[in-house]
Design an enzyme around this catalytic site. Structure first.
Site, short mmCIF file in Angstrom:
data_model
loop_
_atom_site.label_atom_id
_atom_site.label_comp_id
_atom_site.label_asym_id
_atom_site.label_seq_id
_atom_site.Cartn_x
_atom_site.Cartn_y
_atom_site.Cartn_z
N TYR A 26 0.83 -1.20 0.00
CA TYR A 26 0.00 0.00 0.00
C TYR A 26 0.87 1.25 0.00
O TYR A 26 0.63 2.20 -0.77
CB TYR A 26 -0.92 -0.01 1.22
N GLU A 48 -11.76 5.16 5.55
CA GLU A 48 -11.21 6.04 6.59
C GLU A 48 -12.24 6.35 7.68
O GLU A 48 -11.88 6.45 8.86
CB GLU A 48 -10.68 7.32 5.95
N TRP A 56 -5.20 1.90 10.80
CA TRP A 56 -5.33 1.74 9.36
C TRP A 56 -4.98 0.32 8.94
O TRP A 56 -5.55 -0.23 7.99
CB TRP A 56 -4.47 2.76 8.62
#
Length: 200
Positions: A26, A48, A56
């Site tokens: 990512y 989010e 995360w």
């Protein structure tokens, strides 16, 4: 130890991504790359807002589950979700089963479409806060990177006024970082210069 391993391969990465392979991928391929796709912006907003109070990394591991649960982040379809759809999502272990967050995703899909009606695209709306030019930071250490800024405060207030939910200033700043509106790769990270060259 992580820095030592990275130095051995002559590749320095922002240290926050070193937990697992998906995180590194990512960081290497997506984080900080300027996003001009409304669908991709919506994807990140869903993920989010789900992150609130979580890491995360947790959400990233559930990303595929979210894509399936939210019709590959088709905001038109998500905006049309019914109470029955929400109840089904609450039974889906592939996502965070939090009613308020799920309801926020459905609500935000509708507000997302409202912004498109008013601004043409969500992309034009969100990039308008920086006049279409990414903010390029020059951080040398993770401790220097803020969790929120005046810009994210401004956008979060505006989104709240427009009816969005679960998108406070810290989450909005994460969105700005993820979508390349703000570039926060450390200067020594190999992606710093690469991402810098990607802006329109």
């Amino acid at each position: 130890m992580a820095d030592f391993i990275l130095n051995q391969t002559d590749t320095f990465r922002c240290p926050w991504c070193l937990g697992f392979e998906q995180y590194i991928q990512y960081h290497d391929e997506e984080w900080g790359v300027p996003v001009y796709s409304d669908r991709k912006h919506f994807e990140f907003l869903v993920l989010e807002s789900a992150q609130a109070g979580l890491s995360w990394a947790t959400i990233l591991k559930k990303r595929e589950g979210y894509a399936q649960a939210f019709n590959d982040f088709d905001y038109q379809k998500v905006a049309a979700f019914t109470e029955a759809d929400i109840e089904n999502l609450l039974q889906n272990s592939a996502i965070v089963r939090n009613r308020l967050k799920i309801e926020a995703a459905v609500n935000n899909a509708g507000k997302f479409i409202d912004i498109q009606k008013d601004y043409g695209t969500f992309t034009d709306y969100i990039w308008g806060f920086v006049n279409g030019k990414p903010l390029q930071n020059e951080w040398k250490d993770l401790s220097m990177v803020p969790a929120a800024t005046q810009l994210s405060n401004q956008i979060a207030r505006d989104l709240k006024q427009k009816g969005f939910k679960f998108l406070g200033s810290t989450i909005v700043y994460s969105h700005l970082q993820a979508t390349g509106i703000v570039s926060d790769h450390l200067v020594q990270c190999f992606r710093h210069q690469e991402v810098k060259r990607m802006a329109r």
